[in-house]
Scaffold this motif. Structure first.
Motif, short mmCIF file in Angstrom:
data_model
loop_
_atom_site.label_atom_id
_atom_site.label_comp_id
_atom_site.label_asym_id
_atom_site.label_seq_id
_atom_site.Cartn_x
_atom_site.Cartn_y
_atom_site.Cartn_z
N GLU A 118 0.83 -1.20 0.00
CA GLU A 118 0.00 0.00 0.00
C GLU A 118 0.86 1.25 0.00
OE1 GLU A 118 -2.93 -0.15 3.07
OE2 GLU A 118 -3.99 -1.81 2.12
N GLY A 119 0.31 2.32 -0.58
CA GLY A 119 1.00 3.60 -0.57
C GLY A 119 1.46 4.02 -1.94
N GLY A 120 1.99 5.23 -2.02
CA GLY A 120 2.47 5.77 -3.28
C GLY A 120 1.55 6.83 -3.84
N GLU A 121 1.83 7.23 -5.06
CA GLU A 121 1.07 8.28 -5.74
C GLU A 121 0.12 7.66 -6.77
OE1 GLU A 121 1.15 11.49 -4.94
OE2 GLU A 121 2.53 10.92 -3.33
N ASN A 129 -5.29 3.27 -8.73
CA ASN A 129 -4.08 2.50 -8.49
C ASN A 129 -2.95 3.44 -8.10
OD1 ASN A 129 -4.90 -0.32 -9.94
ND2 ASN A 129 -5.61 1.41 -11.18
N LYS A 130 -2.05 2.97 -7.25
CA LYS A 130 -0.94 3.81 -6.78
C LYS A 130 0.38 3.06 -6.91
CE LYS A 130 -3.88 5.91 -3.21
NZ LYS A 130 -4.05 6.09 -1.74
N LYS A 131 1.46 3.81 -6.97
CA LYS A 131 2.78 3.18 -6.99
C LYS A 131 3.81 4.11 -6.35
CE LYS A 131 5.41 3.29 -10.64
NZ LYS A 131 6.02 3.14 -11.98
N PHE A 136 3.42 -1.49 -5.76
CA PHE A 136 2.24 -1.11 -6.53
C PHE A 136 1.01 -1.48 -5.72
CE2 PHE A 136 -1.09 -2.01 -9.69
CZ PHE A 136 -0.98 -0.93 -10.55
N GLU A 137 0.05 -0.57 -5.65
CA GLU A 137 -1.22 -0.82 -4.96
C GLU A 137 -2.35 -0.79 -5.97
OE1 GLU A 137 -4.21 1.05 -1.56
OE2 GLU A 137 -2.18 1.85 -1.76
N PRO A 138 -2.96 -1.94 -6.29
CA PRO A 138 -4.07 -1.95 -7.25
C PRO A 138 -5.34 -1.37 -6.65
CG PRO A 138 -3.78 -4.13 -6.32
CD PRO A 138 -2.67 -3.28 -5.76
N ARG A 139 -6.29 -1.09 -7.50
CA ARG A 139 -7.57 -0.55 -7.05
C ARG A 139 -8.25 -1.54 -6.09
NH1 ARG A 139 -11.93 -2.29 -10.67
NH2 ARG A 139 -11.05 -3.76 -12.15
N ASP A 140 -9.11 -1.01 -5.22
CA ASP A 140 -9.72 -1.82 -4.16
C ASP A 140 -10.48 -3.03 -4.70
OD1 ASP A 140 -8.71 -0.07 -2.30
OD2 ASP A 140 -10.62 0.97 -1.95
N GLU A 141 -11.12 -2.87 -5.86
CA GLU A 141 -12.00 -3.92 -6.38
C GLU A 141 -11.26 -5.19 -6.78
OE1 GLU A 141 -14.11 -0.05 -6.72
OE2 GLU A 141 -12.08 -0.76 -7.20
N VAL A 146 -5.90 -10.11 -6.69
CA VAL A 146 -4.44 -10.14 -6.77
C VAL A 146 -3.86 -11.05 -5.69
CG1 VAL A 146 -2.36 -8.74 -6.37
CG2 VAL A 146 -4.16 -7.90 -7.90
N ALA A 147 -4.34 -10.91 -4.48
CA ALA A 147 -3.83 -11.73 -3.37
C ALA A 147 -4.01 -13.21 -3.66
CB ALA A 147 -4.52 -11.35 -2.08
N ARG A 148 -5.18 -13.59 -4.11
CA ARG A 148 -5.44 -15.02 -4.35
C ARG A 148 -4.65 -15.57 -5.51
NH1 ARG A 148 -10.02 -12.97 -1.82
NH2 ARG A 148 -10.90 -11.98 -3.68
N MET A 149 -4.34 -14.75 -6.50
CA MET A 149 -3.46 -15.19 -7.58
C MET A 149 -2.05 -15.43 -7.06
SD MET A 149 -4.70 -13.08 -10.97
CE MET A 149 -5.14 -11.53 -10.19
#
Length: 234
Positions: A118-121, A129-131, A136-141, A146-149
Motif C-alpha cells: 500500500e501507498g504511493g502516488e 491504483n498507486k505506486k 504497486f497498490e491496485p484498485r480496491d475492487e 491479486v492476493a489469491r493469484m
C-alpha cells in the motif's frame, strides 16, 4: 481437492500443491491469448475483455498480439512478475493463466515488476491504483483477486517438479528482481480478507479450468489462505 480435504495443519500446503498440480496442463504463450480472452470476457459485452487495473473494458482484437503493443491496447499482465523467478516461456509459471490478466499496456508498464503493497502516488491514467519506488497498490475492487493469484502461485510452484519453475515464495516486505519471491505477504492477506471472492473470480476460475485443468484453491476455499499464512502475520 481429494488430498487437501483429508488433512490440516502442516500437511495442508503439500496436499493442496498435489491436488492443483496433478492434472495441470501447460499452456503455450500463444494459447494464453485465447484463454484470457475467454476467462476475462466482459460479462455484459462479449466482444470485450475486462482490464484488471484500469477497471474498464476493451475490444478483444485490440491486443498486443493482433494490434501491436500500443499504449492503449491490452497485453498479458503477469501478476506474479516473471522477473521474480521464471523469465523463460518454457517455465510453466510463465504461461499459467491463473495469474495472467488483460491489462492496459501502459498501466502494465507502470506496474512493471513491482511488489504489491500500500501507498504511493496515484497513476495518472488510472488513479485508483498507486505506486512508489518499490511497490504497486491496485484498485480496491481487485486487491483480493491479486492476493489469491499470488497465493496460488506460491503453493503451485514448490520447485523440484517438471514445471521448470523454482520454489516461489511470498516475502514479508519488498523483494528484488531475479529472485523467486514477491511481497508483501501480510498486505496481501489483508487484501484477501477485505475483498472476498466474487462471482467474477469464480467464473474466471471455471473458465481457466476448461483449458488448464487445474483450479485456484483460494477461490474455491478462501479459508485456506488464513490457514496457511495467518501465523506469519500476527
Amino acid at each position: 481437492y481429494a488430498n487437501a480435504f483429508t488433512v490440516d495443519g502442516a500437511e495442508l500446503r503439500a496436499a493442496i500443491n498435489k491436488d492443483i498440480s496433478k492434472d495441470h496442463k501447460q499452456l503455450t504463450y500463444s494459447e494464453v491469448w485465447t484463454v484470457v480472452t475467454h476467462s476475462d470476457q466482459d460479462p455484459i459485452d462479449d466482444t470485450k475483455v475486462a482490464l484488471i487495473y484500469k477497471g474498464t473494458s476493451i475490444g478483444k482484437g485490440l491486443n498486443a498480439g493482433l494490434a501491436g503493443n500500443g499504449s492503449d491496447n491490452w497485453n498479458r499482465e503477469h501478476v506474479w512478475s516473471k522477473s521474480h523467478g521464471f523469465p523463460e516461456q518454457s517455465q510453466w509459471a510463465y504461461t499459467d493463466a491463473h495469474h495472467l490478466r488483460p491489462a492496459d499496456a501502459s498501466i502494465n508498464s507502470e506496474r512493471s515488476n513491482l511488489d504489491f503493497n500500500e501507498g504511493g502516488e496515484p497513476i495518472t491514467e488510472a488513479p485508483e491504483n498507486k505506486k512508489d519506488s518499490d511497490s504497486f497498490e491496485p484498485r480496491d475492487e481487485v486487491k483480493g483477486d491479486v492476493a489469491r493469484m499470488i497465493f496460488y502461485m506460491d503453493v503451485r510452484y514448490e520447485g523440484g517438479d517438471n514445471s521448470g519453475t523454482p520454489n516461489l515464495s511470498i516475502a514479508n516486505g519488498t523483494t528484488s528482481t531475479g529472485v523467486a519471491q514477491l511481497g508483501d505477504l501480510c498486505t496481501l492477506l489483508q487484501w484477501h480478507l477485505d475483498d472476498p471472492v466474487s462471482n467474477w473470480e469464480r467464473r474466471r476460475n471455471n473458465r481457466i479450468f476448461e483449458w488448464q485443468k487445474n483450479r485456484n484453491p483460494f477461490i474455491d476455499n478462501p479459508q485456506w489462505a488464513t490457514a496457511l499464512y495467518q501465523s506469519q502475520c500476527p
